[in-house]
Structures are given as structure tokens and as C-alpha cells.
Design a protein around this motif. Structure first.
Motif, mmCIF file in Angstrom:
data_model
loop_
_atom_site.group_PDB
_atom_site.id
_atom_site.type_symbol
_atom_site.label_atom_id
_atom_site.label_comp_id
_atom_site.label_asym_id
_atom_site.label_seq_id
_atom_site.Cartn_x
_atom_site.Cartn_y
_atom_site.Cartn_z
ATOM 1 N N ARG A 1 -17.945 35.505 31.144
ATOM 2 C CA ARG A 1 -19.144 34.844 31.655
ATOM 3 C C ARG A 1 -18.782 33.690 32.577
ATOM 4 O O ARG A 1 -19.406 33.503 33.630
ATOM 5 C CB ARG A 1 -19.998 34.339 30.490
ATOM 6 C CG ARG A 1 -21.314 33.704 30.921
ATOM 7 C CD ARG A 1 -22.012 33.056 29.754
ATOM 8 N NE ARG A 1 -21.232 31.970 29.190
ATOM 9 C CZ ARG A 1 -21.134 30.753 29.723
ATOM 10 N NH1 ARG A 1 -21.773 30.477 30.856
ATOM 11 N NH2 ARG A 1 -20.411 29.818 29.150
ATOM 12 N N LYS A 2 -17.777 32.901 32.214
ATOM 13 C CA LYS A 2 -17.392 31.746 33.041
ATOM 14 C C LYS A 2 -16.858 32.190 34.404
ATOM 15 O O LYS A 2 -17.220 31.627 35.440
ATOM 16 C CB LYS A 2 -16.348 30.910 32.311
ATOM 17 C CG LYS A 2 -16.914 30.029 31.213
ATOM 18 C CD LYS A 2 -15.933 28.949 30.823
ATOM 19 C CE LYS A 2 -16.576 27.929 29.892
ATOM 20 N NZ LYS A 2 -15.691 26.784 29.619
ATOM 21 N N ILE A 3 -15.980 33.199 34.402
ATOM 22 C CA ILE A 3 -15.442 33.663 35.669
ATOM 23 C C ILE A 3 -16.557 34.250 36.524
ATOM 24 O O ILE A 3 -16.652 33.977 37.728
ATOM 25 C CB ILE A 3 -14.332 34.712 35.435
ATOM 26 C CG1 ILE A 3 -13.166 34.100 34.639
ATOM 27 C CG2 ILE A 3 -13.828 35.250 36.772
ATOM 28 C CD1 ILE A 3 -12.076 35.093 34.294
ATOM 29 N N PRO B 1 -14.486 34.883 47.940
ATOM 30 C CA PRO B 1 -13.863 36.184 48.162
ATOM 31 C C PRO B 1 -12.420 36.020 48.633
ATOM 32 O O PRO B 1 -12.126 35.226 49.530
ATOM 33 C CB PRO B 1 -14.734 36.814 49.256
ATOM 34 C CG PRO B 1 -16.080 36.198 49.047
ATOM 35 C CD PRO B 1 -15.801 34.781 48.620
ATOM 36 N N GLY B 2 -11.517 36.758 47.983
ATOM 37 C CA GLY B 2 -10.096 36.681 48.321
ATOM 38 C C GLY B 2 -9.309 35.743 47.444
ATOM 39 O O GLY B 2 -8.059 35.785 47.445
ATOM 40 N N LEU C 1 -16.918 42.439 40.607
ATOM 41 C CA LEU C 1 -16.712 41.019 40.898
ATOM 42 C C LEU C 1 -15.275 40.731 41.321
ATOM 43 O O LEU C 1 -15.028 39.801 42.099
ATOM 44 C CB LEU C 1 -17.066 40.178 39.672
ATOM 45 C CG LEU C 1 -18.536 40.190 39.257
ATOM 46 C CD1 LEU C 1 -18.719 39.452 37.937
ATOM 47 C CD2 LEU C 1 -19.397 39.563 40.328
ATOM 48 N N ILE C 2 -14.333 41.499 40.793
ATOM 49 C CA ILE C 2 -12.927 41.322 41.156
ATOM 50 C C ILE C 2 -12.326 42.676 41.478
ATOM 51 O O ILE C 2 -12.908 43.723 41.169
ATOM 52 C CB ILE C 2 -12.114 40.631 40.034
ATOM 53 C CG1 ILE C 2 -12.018 41.554 38.803
ATOM 54 C CG2 ILE C 2 -12.724 39.290 39.664
ATOM 55 C CD1 ILE C 2 -11.093 41.011 37.723
ATOM 56 N N GLN C 3 -11.170 42.655 42.114
ATOM 57 C CA GLN C 3 -10.463 43.889 42.408
ATOM 58 C C GLN C 3 -8.969 43.673 42.220
ATOM 59 O O GLN C 3 -8.461 42.561 42.396
ATOM 60 C CB GLN C 3 -10.760 44.361 43.827
ATOM 61 C CG GLN C 3 -10.348 43.380 44.909
ATOM 62 C CD GLN C 3 -10.755 43.849 46.295
ATOM 63 O OE1 GLN C 3 -11.602 44.707 46.444
ATOM 64 N NE2 GLN C 3 -10.124 43.289 47.327
ATOM 65 N N PHE D 1 -7.996 39.730 42.412
ATOM 66 C CA PHE D 1 -8.596 38.858 43.416
ATOM 67 C C PHE D 1 -10.116 38.987 43.368
ATOM 68 O O PHE D 1 -10.654 40.026 42.980
ATOM 69 C CB PHE D 1 -8.099 39.227 44.824
ATOM 70 C CG PHE D 1 -6.628 39.039 45.021
ATOM 71 C CD1 PHE D 1 -6.154 37.904 45.655
ATOM 72 C CD2 PHE D 1 -5.726 39.992 44.570
ATOM 73 C CE1 PHE D 1 -4.785 37.716 45.838
ATOM 74 C CE2 PHE D 1 -4.368 39.823 44.749
ATOM 75 C CZ PHE D 1 -3.886 38.686 45.383
ATOM 76 N N VAL D 2 -10.795 37.924 43.793
ATOM 77 C CA VAL D 2 -12.252 37.969 43.892
ATOM 78 C C VAL D 2 -12.628 38.951 44.988
ATOM 79 O O VAL D 2 -12.084 38.913 46.096
ATOM 80 C CB VAL D 2 -12.831 36.579 44.202
ATOM 81 C CG1 VAL D 2 -14.356 36.644 44.361
ATOM 82 C CG2 VAL D 2 -12.458 35.591 43.101
#
Length: 496
Positions: free
Chosen positions: A34-36, A47-48, A80-82, A90-91
Motif C-alpha cells: 500500500r505504501k509503495i 516513472p523510471g 505499477l512497477i516493472q 522500476f516504477v
């Protein structure tokens, strides 16, 4: 205090809780995720930006590596991330994350159940029309299916079966198919045996047999809301009262709302994994609670798991059946959303209701289609199904990203979307000025078909919503059609 720094993040520890280990672990997982998520959506993480490694975050939070992996898988499933090979997490460069999430639905007590028959008939009359862009039909395009391999399996099955497959098979169904389904259940904790399963002529046939076995006219059925039109139509045809239960677009049916209606319901039908049209997935802890709650009150659960194999993360979600110790969950699925919609291959693990299901199948079907079920059993056994699913899941995940980015850029201001973690469906919510039944008629003149939100309820609601299927091959033409749809919505918005 959270410390945020360029290209990485760190979190303070959680302590002071005295839950048992499992509850504490689940709390930490939810809280970290939840925080992230909050920091990404607020723009604090850009992003990134690079996230700390799994081992680093594990040490910082004082949690296991597996807990951190679970956090990352959840955030990845939400786009949300990859992950980048050899580099870490990464975001995501996802502009659509700024689009608001669709609203949580409200419980409708079924007083004014009105089936939108005409609207449903008009939309589904478009099936198979090659001149239309069918955002409205929730199946994968034939271009995403292994058609040549399936044709080969049909030929081999005809040669292998006695009398070329022209004889009736046992009422329980093709033994090879049932055995392979049982083997595959280990992936979600099912522990099924071949003898636990009954094959059916598709997923809706499975649900139909279950409802006929468990209900009589006048009984009350609890469903998620919004809900697949076919299920609503089936319930009405059987003379059932329907209660549409409040549902969150990410976590599925609201347990507190479900608890309130327990005294008046006879059966609960759920699509826990990536339901249509929202694409929500009930967390495992909620599935566990729902199964034991309804078993305590002797209320059967019909579980429709047709989308369970279409997960965007790294692991398949568990099913309600995973937690069933009393045979109270009737687990249903099919290959209609993953492999071959027209083959009509489905199945049920009916638990303690097996005899009722077998009697009904004998009356309503006698037997399943021998050749087709043998071919699918062979396809599952060969390993080709899993290989196909890997490619299909990757394509569907990419398609959702494409759809979401296009919606963010070209749809009216104020548009909201769901965040499917798998499956085939995206739920779009406009402001109340836009009637999607009118949008349907407008778009159809330009060879675009959508599924208006009113189809997914028996109440007068969701008139400003629609479902889009992203099971179509993404290309410039499809992107153009989606842009057109956004522009049509803007025109309707300005007319008010």
C-alpha cells in the motif's frame, strides 16, 4: 519516517503488533504494498525510479524474502512497477496511473430485478461479424489462439477414439481431460483427483447445472456487482431472486456487505479471479474467510474460475476451492476464455454435490462431445497449453497497458478505469452525462461495438459505464478505433 531519494526508496519498520505470524505477515505485505502504491500514484515516486532490491527491502523491513517477492508481484500485476532483467524493479512509465479508479459498487437488494434483454440481444447479435471492431465480446481473438495445433489434435483424437469418437462417453466425461485438469489443480492448491470432476459443454453449462442442483424458483442468489450478463440471465431464467453485492474494483466482493445478507441468501456465485467486467481478484486471505463464513452458514459457493489462468503476475492465484474442506465449493471452469471458445469444453469439481450434478447432466446432456474433449485433454497433456498461456498472458497484459494509455490520452476528462490484474476485461466509468447505451448506438454506426454498463446489472445503474475487451490484437487500426471511441464519448459529453 519514509526516506525517499533519487532512483530508490527506503521504508521504516513496522512493530508493536501481536498478531499470530500469518496475520502479521499478511499485514506487513499489505502495508508495504500500500505504501509503495500510494507513493507511485501520488507522484512521489516517478516513472523510471528504481526500487530497492528484494534482499535490501527484506532487511530494511525485517520480513522474509518471500514476503517482499509477493509485494513486488502484486505491484507488478497492478502495472505499477516493472522488472528489468539483471537490473531490478522500476516504477512503470504509466501515464494512465493518474486516471482515477472506478467506484466501489453498492449492494442492490434485488427488489427491482429488471433484465436489459433488448440491449443484451443487440450487443451479442454482433458476435462473429468481421466488419466490426468487437470491444464488446469477452473472448480472445482467434489471432491469439493456436488454431493449427488444435486442428491437428482434433484429427489425432478422431483416430485414437473407439469408433472415431462417435460413441457416448461416461457421464463423468473424458478421463484424460479430467485427469489433466486434476493435475493442473496443484498450481492453485486444489489437490483434485480425476474422480472429483465432471465435464460439461462449456462454462455456462457448468454454472447452469450447479444452479439447478442447488436452487429452486424463489431462492436468493448473491453475486458480485457488476456481473457477467450471462449469469444474470441464467439466474432470472431459473426464477431466482438476485442480490448484487458491493464489489471493489481491485479486491472484489466486500466481505462486510456479504455478511449482512447471509440470513436471506441460499447460494453465492463468485468469479474470484479477474472477474468480468472489473478484472478484480479477491485476495487469498479474503477467499479463505469467505469459504469458512459461508460453510458455517451452510451456504454453497459456486466458483466460476474461467479467468484464473490469465494472470498478469508471476503466479496463478488460488481459488476458493483451495480452502474448501467440506465439499461446499463447486469449482467451475472452461477453456472458453483461454483456448477455444467454440469448442464448449468445461468442467465442475462439485464437492459433496456430485451425485446431483451427474443426474442433471444425464438429463440435460447425456454426454459431452467425445472428440473435442479428447483433443483438449491431449493438448493439456502435451504441455502446449502452458506454452500458449504464457504468450497469451503477455499479450493481454501488454494490451491492457495500450488501452489504458490510449484512454488516458483521448477519453473525456473525468474518465475512470479499473485496474485488472488479469483476465480479458477493462471497466470504464464516465461522468454521469454520458449514457453508454447511446454511445453504443453512436459507435456502431462507425463499426465499433462496446458493452454498455447496464448489461451487467439488473438494477437501473452503470448507465455511464462500459466494458472493453482487450483480447484483440493490438495494432494501429485498433488504436485508431479506441481513439475514435474516446472522441465519440467527448461529443456525447458536450451535448449535455
Amino acid at each position: 519516517m519514509n526516506i525517499i531519494y533519487e532512483h530508490s526508496i527506503s521504508f521504516d519498520l513496522f512493530n508493536g503488533y501481536s498478531y499470530i505470524y500469518i496475520m502479521k505477515r499478511d499485514f506487513l505485505y499489505d502495508e508495504i504494498a500500500r505504501k509503495i502504491s500510494s507513493q507511485i500514484k501520488s507522484g512521489l515516486l516517478q516513472p523510471g525510479d528504481r526500487l530497492p532490491s528484494i534482499r535490501t527491502l527484506s532487511q530494511e523491513q525485517g520480513v522474509s524474502v518471500n514476503t517482499v517477492k509477493r509485494v513486488f508481484l502484486e505491484l507488478e500485476a497492478q502495472s505499477l512497477i516493472q522488472s528489468k532483467p539483471q537490473s531490478g524493479y522500476f516504477v512503470s512509465p504509466a501515464s494512465y496511473l493518474k486516471i482515477p479508479l472506478t467506484e466501489v459498487s453498492k449492494t442492490s437488494l434485488g427488489i427491482d430485478n429488471v433484465e436489459p434483454k433488448e440491449l443484451i440481444s443487440r450487443v451479442y447479435a454482433n458476435m462473429g461479424k468481421s466488419d466490426l471492431t468487437l470491444f464488446s465480446i469477452g473472448i480472445p481473438s482467434g489471432n491469439l489462439l493456436p488454431l493449427a495445433k488444435l486442428k491437428k489434435e482434433l484429427i489425432l483424437a478422431t483416430r485414437a477414439l473407439k469408433e472415431g469418437g462417435t460413441e457416448y462417453e461416461p457421464i463423468e466425461g473424458n478421463s484424460k481431460l479430467r485427469r489433466m485438469i486434476a493435475v493442473r489443480s496443484l498450481a492453485w492448491g486444489g489437490k483434485l483427483q480425476e474422480s472429483d470432476l465432471v465435464t460439461t459443454n462449456g462454462g455456462m453449462h457448468a454454472l447452469s447445472l450447479c444452479l439447478m442442483a442447488l436452487t429452486k424458483p424463489g431462492d436468493t442468489l448473491a453475486l458480485e456487482s457488476p456481473c457477467y450478463p450471462g449469469i444474470l440471465q441464467l439466474a432470472i431464467s431459473l426464477g431466482l431472486q438476485v442480490i448484487e453485492v458491493a464489489t471493489h474494483p481491485i479486491t472484489g466482493i466486500d466481505i462486510e456487505s456479504l455478511k449482512k445478507i447471509i440470513p436471506v441468501i441460499h447460494v453465492c456465485l463468485l468469479v474470484p479471479n479477474y472477474n468480468t467486467p472489473l478484472g478484480s481478484c479477491i485476495p487469498d486471505s479474503n477467499k479463505y474467510e469467505i469459504v469458512h463464513l459461508l460453510a458455517k452458514h451452510h451456504i454453497p459457493i459456486i466458483e466460476d474460475d474461467v479467468y484464473g489462468d490469465l494472470y498478469f503476475g508471476s503466479t496463478r492465484p488460488k481459488c476458493c476451492k483451495s480452502y474448501d474442506t467440506e465439499g461446499n465449493v463447486l469449482w467451475c471452469s472452461s477453456i472458453s476464455k483461454t483456448l477455444a471458445p467454440g469448442y464448449r469444453v468445461g468442467w465442475i469439481a462439485p464437492g459433496k454435490y456430485k451425485e446431483q450434478i451427474l443426474k442433471l447432466k444425464l438429463v440435460h446432456a447425456i454426454s459431452s462431445t467425445s472428440v473435442v474433449h479428447e483433443a483438449v485433454g491431449n493438448f493439456l497433456k502435451s504441455g502446449r497449453y502452458d506454452n500458449h498461456l504464457r504468450h497469451l498472458r503477455s499479450t493481454l497484459s501488454d494490451n491492457f497497458q495500450h488501452y489504458a494509455h490510449t484512454i488516458a490520452s483521448y477519453f473525456p476528462e473525468g474518465t475512470k478505469i479499473s485496474r485488472p490484474q488479469g483476465g480479458l476485461a477493462l471497466w470504464v466509468e464516465f461522468n454521469e452525462n454520458i449514457d453508454t447505451a447511446e454511445l453504443y448506438e453512436f459507435a456502431l454506426k462507425h463499426n465499433i461495438s462496446i458493452a454498455p454498463g447496464r448489461m451487467f446489472t439488473l438494477q437501473d445503474q452503470y448507465n455511464n459505464c462500459m466494458r472493453l475487451c482487450y483480447g484483440l490484437p493490438w495494432n494501429n487500426e485498433l488504436q485508431f478505433k479506441l481513439k475514435q471511441l474516446g472522441n465519440f464519448a467527448k461529443i456525447l459529453d458536450k451535448k449535455i
